[in-house]
Design an enzyme around this catalytic site. Structure first.
Site, mmCIF file in Angstrom:
data_model
loop_
_atom_site.group_PDB
_atom_site.id
_atom_site.type_symbol
_atom_site.label_atom_id
_atom_site.label_comp_id
_atom_site.label_asym_id
_atom_site.label_seq_id
_atom_site.Cartn_x
_atom_site.Cartn_y
_atom_site.Cartn_z
ATOM 1 N N ASP A 242 -3.972 -19.369 4.876
ATOM 2 C CA ASP A 242 -4.353 -20.727 5.259
ATOM 3 C C ASP A 242 -5.843 -20.832 5.554
ATOM 4 O OD1 ASP A 242 -3.950 -19.209 7.533
ATOM 5 O OD2 ASP A 242 -2.761 -20.693 8.598
ATOM 6 N N CYS A 243 -6.476 -19.729 5.932
ATOM 7 C CA CYS A 243 -7.936 -19.741 6.061
ATOM 8 C C CYS A 243 -8.584 -19.862 4.681
ATOM 9 C CB CYS A 243 -8.417 -18.481 6.760
ATOM 10 S SG CYS A 243 -7.859 -18.337 8.478
#
EC number: 5.4.99.56
Length: 760
Positions: free
Chosen positions: A486-487
């Site tokens: 998700d980063c």
């Protein structure tokens, strides 16, 4: 006075190495001569306010570095504060000015290298292992000065529960694990046991004894007690180093383990294999008598092996598991630990474990996977050779885990620099105030560009149990080296928006190939079920979780797919497909289609989604709906979105906001805050879902009421109040994300300003 230093300005050490000149590095330094009387008074007031209100607000507001940065930049909020009386009469100017006030405040908090610092802590079991390790190795006084100790004691005293114990995090009930190791920490720092008094030590020891004693500590705690010499290795579940010999075709092997457990267990297995125990000291001998209700010599350690206090037991240990670990113990200790197998196999296994430790340490620049594995790795390197460069390199990185706020000094995960920066930049890019904050955007973009991983891990990384990383972004900085899906998604989303801007405005852009590399990472990490994992591609059979020896958290054996990661990936891939329609288009389309089905399959009967990394059903619902809408779904054509909107409308409180208790996470059902209070982070998330779900076209009043809450909550300087803890880790450990109070509130206001502008 404590000051936060960023990047290379934090000083150098011959045992430190970096991939990008320490970009994102955060180091707290104490300067006895720093600070005017007014500044020192401001810090003292913040500390006193936290202490006075700690029973109501247990997560700190992370004020010390904010005060410092605002002073250094001479920040002055020049946009007048807005106050709303009637939600129906909010104007575009009201919302826009509130948004601009918040954006200008956040711009002042950007570091020189382009990221936004922040605490990423809340776990009460991070501090004590560092103290224990440094005590064993004889480096406690060299690493933790008197000022460090003062702040660590402040933290422990602030977060001790009324019953005398400490919880797994700042919000939780008392745990045996945390009470035992924090008691030990106090004693190492020279605090008198005061058995008959009402001191912190006395109350903690009473809690420990009243709940059966330290034999009821879970596995991680037992391992630390064993190396310290106040517990026996024979009372631990086995952690045999021979595990690293298992071939890839075994159902469980080093490659199938969840990356964080793998990183932790490789060092634990080394210490277990050597049965390392620190040299006894008078304090250690005293602790043996203080931690148990019976004499130390009378404890039957084999009976203590599977004990765990009911307060600590979140993931039940089944009879099948007990039998499994008994068999492993019999094989490990009765065969592998005896001649000739101890010479033929055990010693080789110990060497293999250390080879893995050294590889993973070097690949992460001695940051490792986080606070838990870091300190096990550091101790293992000292046990191998106290004078080695390996150990010295570990010592040089300890300061990277230290964070100081008004509640004291805490060891944090290792930082959330990239994660927080990606969110703040998305807010700023959506605010339509580019010309006002151009230098901020340029620096933020530069930070993300320079923080992307441009190579895979070194050497034969597959056989060393690492996965690909080229094209990814991590959670903290480039030096740490672990990609987080998700980063990757949130950072790539920013970079794609910057890519669409003119070079005259934003400056040097990323090479297109690096954008492709990030997309390749996301496509690689999708599982057959359509979900996307977080650190590595998921592998292994789900039934292996039944064998987990970790008692206080869930899903620890394998990598798993996550709703939020999947939603974020859909958002950025949908944007990528529009900007670069010729690159792996069919694969991207297939990813989105499968991802949508995965998200829809996880929706709960009440219309919500469980959030794995935030609190909780509101958080999960935001990421789910965001992904569904990015894939082209609307309220009219998607039943899942309609149900999500109904869920949020049903739980909106009388004030017009939302507030969810952290208890939703471990209990796995929606629980509002006590008194149905409002939390601005949840309110921002819910407001965005309603707008994405088309609520403005049907009945805008619930949206206006939520916007009123956010606008009126903004403080004089443009900040928002810190209210509740908003992050979670593995269902049962809460994490503090203070920047969420800014990013999610302002993000919601970007949605709201655009929505009401359409009504003009």
């Amino acid at each position: 006075m404590w000051r936060l230093r960023i990047g290379a300005k934090a000083g150098d050490d011959p045992h430190l190495c970096t991939t990008n000149n320490f970009l994102g590095r955060q180091i707290w330094e104490f300067d006895a001569n720093a600070g005017s009387p007014a500044e020192l008074s401001e810090v003292d007031q913040a500390r006193q306010n936290f202490s006075n209100n700690r029973s109501q607000y247990k997560a700190c507001a992370d004020l010390l570095w904010r005060m410092q940065f605002l002073r250094e930049k001479n920040f002055e909020q020049k946009i007048p504060r807005v106050r709303i009386e009637d939600a129906k009469k909010i104007t575009f100017e009201d919302a826009k000015n509130t948004l601009r006030r918040g954006i200008h405040y956040m711009a002042a908090l950007q570091s020189d290298d382009g990221h936004w610092p922040s605490e990423n802590a809340g776990c009460i079991f991070f501090n004590a292992p560092f103290v224990i390790c440094l005590y064993i190795t004889g480096h406690l006084d060299k690493v933790f000065s008197e000022e460090h100790r003062k702040e660590m004691l402040r933290y422990m005293y602030n977060h001790q529960n009324d019953d005398g114990g400490w919880g797994i995090d700042v919000e939780s009930h008392s745990f045996m694990f945390c009470t035992v190791i924090n008691y030990i920490c106090l004693r190492i720092f020279g605090v008198d046991p005061d058995h008959d008094g009402e001191s912190a030590c006395a109350r903690a020891r009473k809690w420990i004894i009243d709940h059966g004693g330290a034999t009821y500590t879970p596995l991680f705690g037992k391992a630390w007690l064993s190396v310290l010499g106040v517990y026996e290795w024979s009372g631990c579940k086995p952690i045999p180093p021979e595990f690293w010999f298992f071939p890839s075709y075994f159902p469980i092997n080093g490659g199938t383990l969840w990356i964080y457990l793998r990183d932790t267990f490789m060092a634990m297995s080394y210490l277990y294999g050597k049965k390392f125990v620190a040299k006894p000291t008078p304090l250690i001998l005293q602790l043996r008598e203080e931690l148990y209700p019976q004499p130390y010599a009378e404890i039957v350690w084999s009976q203590a092996r599977s004990r765990c206090a009911k307060e600590d037991l979140y993931y039940p240990q089944s009879l099948v598991q007990d039998l499994f670990w008994k068999l492993v113990h019999m094989f490990s200790e009765n065969i592998l630990n005896r001649w000739p197998f101890n010479k033929l196999i055990r010693e080789k296994a110990i060497r293999t474990a250390m080879e893995l430790i050294h590889y993973h340490d070097e690949a992460t620049r001695y940051i490792t996977g986080g606070a838990v594995p870091k300190v096990f790795h550091m101790l293992a390197c000292w046990v191998e050779d106290p004078e080695s460069d390996y150990f010295k390199k570990h010592l040089a990185r300890v300061s990277h885990f230290i964070w100081i706020a008004e509640d004291g000094l805490k060891i944090q995960t290792f930082g959330s620099q990239i994660w927080d920066t990606a969110f703040v930049l998305q807010v700023m890019l959506a605010a339509d105030v580019d010309d006002e904050i151009r230098p901020t955007l340029i620096k933020g973009y530069s930070y993300l560009r320079k923080s992307q991983f441009t190579e895979n891990p070194p050497g034969d990384y597959i056989n060393m149990f690492r996965d690909i990383s080229k094209g990814g972004w991590g959670y903290s900085d480039k030096d740490q080296g672990w990609p987080v899906s998700d980063c990757i998604s949130e950072s790539l989303e920013c970079c794609l928006i910057f890519e669409s801007m003119s070079s005259e405005f934003i400056g040097e852009k990323m090479e297109v190939e690096r954008l492709y590399d990030a997309v390749n990472m996301l496509l690689y990490m999708q599982s057959r079920n359509g979900g996307i994992s977080i650190w590595e591609a998921a592998s292994g059979k789900k039934w292996l979780e039944w064998l987990s020896p970790i008692e206080f958290i869930e899903d620890t054996i394998l990598e798993h797919e996550y709703l939020e990661c999947t939603g974020s990936a859909i958002v950025v891939l949908a944007r990528f497909m529009k900007q670069f329609p010729g690159h792996r288009t069919e694969e991207v389309k297939k990813f989105i289609t499968k991802g949508v089905k995965y998200i829809e399959s996880l929706q709960i009967a009440d219309g919500s989604w469980y959030g794995n990394w935030g609190i909780c059903f509101i958080y999960g619902t935001f990421f789910a709906v965001r992904g569904l809408v990015a894939a082209g779904n609307t309220y009219d054509n998607c039943e899942a979105i309609r149900r999500a909107v109904r869920f949020l409308l049903d739980i909106q409180n009388g004030e017009g906001g939302w507030g969810e208790s952290f208890l939703s996470c471990p209990n796995k059902n929606y629980i509002p805050l006590e008194g149905n209070k409002t939390d601005v982070v949840n309110t921002g998330q819910a407001l965005m879902v309603l707008i994405m779900g088309g609520q403005m076209d049907r009945d805008p009043l619930p949206v206006h009421r939520a916007a009123k809450v956010l606008i009126n909550s903004q403080m004089d300087n443009g900040d928002f109040p810190q209210q509740e803890i908003r992050g979670v880790y593995k269902m049962n450990v809460m994490l503090n994300f203070p920047t969420f109070r800014n990013s999610f509130t302002l993000w919601a206001l970007t949605h709201y300003t655009k929505a009401i502008r359409l009504l003009l």
